[in-house]
Every structure is written in C-alpha cells, then in structure tokens.
Enzyme design. Structure first.
Site, mmCIF file in Angstrom:
data_model
loop_
_atom_site.group_PDB
_atom_site.id
_atom_site.type_symbol
_atom_site.label_atom_id
_atom_site.label_comp_id
_atom_site.label_asym_id
_atom_site.label_seq_id
_atom_site.Cartn_x
_atom_site.Cartn_y
_atom_site.Cartn_z
ATOM 1 C CB CYS A 25 -1.205 0.034 1.216
ATOM 2 S SG CYS A 25 -2.314 1.027 1.108
ATOM 3 C CG ASP A 35 -3.803 -1.072 9.835
ATOM 4 O OD1 ASP A 35 -2.616 -1.419 10.332
ATOM 5 O OD2 ASP A 35 -3.859 0.214 9.178
#
Length: 214
Positions: free
Chosen positions: A9, A132
């Site tokens: 990412c 996350d």
C-alpha cells in the site's frame, strides 16, 4: 508456490511500482488522502494504475471521502477495489459497490479481541476486510503508522470473507506474523519504506520473498 497474497500500500512512484509488480505483488494500494505522505494525485494515480492493470489488483485507498471524490477516482483511475480506511458505515460500503461497480475492502482497527466483532457487520457487504492496528492517539493517519498488535487474535477467525493482516509488518517479522495469525493475505506500507512515505526497492523485494517463503 506460496498461497500467501501480498498487498503493498502507498506506492507513489513508477520505479517502486515496477519493482513491486516484477516481484509478483498481488494488490497495489494507491493512497488518496492529502494528509498522508503517500498521497497521490489523480494524474499520478492514473499512470501508476496503467502500469499495474492486468498485473495486479488496483486498490484505491480513501478515508471518509465524499461521493464526488469517489466518482472521480472511479472515472479516471478505474480501480478494481475501493478500500475504505475511515469511519465509513456498512451502508456506505454497500452504496459504493452499487454506484461504482467495484469491489470494496473495509479496514477495521484492532487492539483487542472485542474489536473483531466490528468486522462482522462489514463482512456482510464488503468483499474483504483489512485488519490494521489502531493508530497512536496523536496520529492523523488511520494506517501506515508501523504499529503492531497481537496477530494471534486473527487465528481461526471465520468471517466467510477474505481478510488481510496489516499493521507493523516488515521483511523481518512477516513470516512470524503469518504463522501466528494463520492468515493467507498480508498488507504492508511503512514496513517497506526507508523514510516515511518513501518506498525502498530492496525492502519491497525482501518483503515479497519472505511472505512467499511461508
């Protein structure tokens, strides 16, 4: 061949994008959040997405973005998936799927087992869930903070939907994270950077090799 899928990412340059693609990355995340050091403009994103199209899944990462902003990304960048990394509701995720015809990934912040329950509501409408770490109290960024949590919380979790482990991963610990969590997909951002927001080609290759070795 390893079955572990890897998402990198916050890619923001053509050089690091090409390195990730050559290394066999499965998903590439393009960050649309001005407060992030990994933010890309629509023009940058279009070039990066064109490089990745057909080689990896293109994920547009947004944080509480309005409908007009999502529409512009959909029209110009044409991502495969929208990743919602803010306070978006399950209803907003469902609406995005209908309006834009893309898959939806929802990020859920985790610090303890009770946080996993939130994912159940999103798993009904989202195509995948990204677990996350909860950001530090003083952080303006919802992710990419290099913070970790107890990966074992995800062990034997059954959502009926694919999910990814993120948060504090790097080339040195990703193998142990996969073993502790039992996940089949991982996401990395700051763990392959030499400076905040600056991806490192050698770290990208090392992360990919480690994840694929499991």
């Amino acid at each position: 061949m390893s079955e572990i899928k890897v998402k990198i990412c916050g890619l923001s340059t053509e050089d690091t994008m090409e390195t990730a693609l050559d290394a066999g990355v499965d998903m590439v995340g393009l960050m649309f959040f001005p407060k992030s050091p990994r933010h890309v403009t629509l023009s940058q994103a279009c070039k990066l997405a064109d490089m990745a199209r057909g080689r990896a899944e293109i994920v547009a990462v947004t944080v509480n973005m309005d409908l007009d902003g999502l529409s512009r990304i959909r029209e110009l960048v044409n991502p495969d998936t929208f990743q919602f990394h803010g306070d978006e509701t399950p209803e907003a995720c469902a609406a995005a799927k209908v309006m834009h015809g893309t898959k939806v990934m929802k990020a859920v912040s985790v610090s303890e087992k009770a946080d996993l329950e939130k994912a159940l509501f999103y798993s009904v409408v989202a195509d995948s869930i990204l677990f996350d770490a909860k950001p530090p109290a003083d952080s303006e960024l919802p992710g990419g903070n290099g913070v970790s949590y107890d990966w074992g919380l995800l062990k034997d979790l059954d959502l009926k939907k694919p999910f990814l482990l993120s948060g504090g991963l790097n080339p040195s610990n990703v193998v142990e994270a996969i073993r502790q969590s039992g996940v089949t997909a991982v996401d990395v951002s700051s763990g392959v950077e030499r400076d905040k927001g600056v991806k490192d080609n050698d770290l990208i290759r090392a992360f990919m090799a480690a994840a694929r070795s499991v």
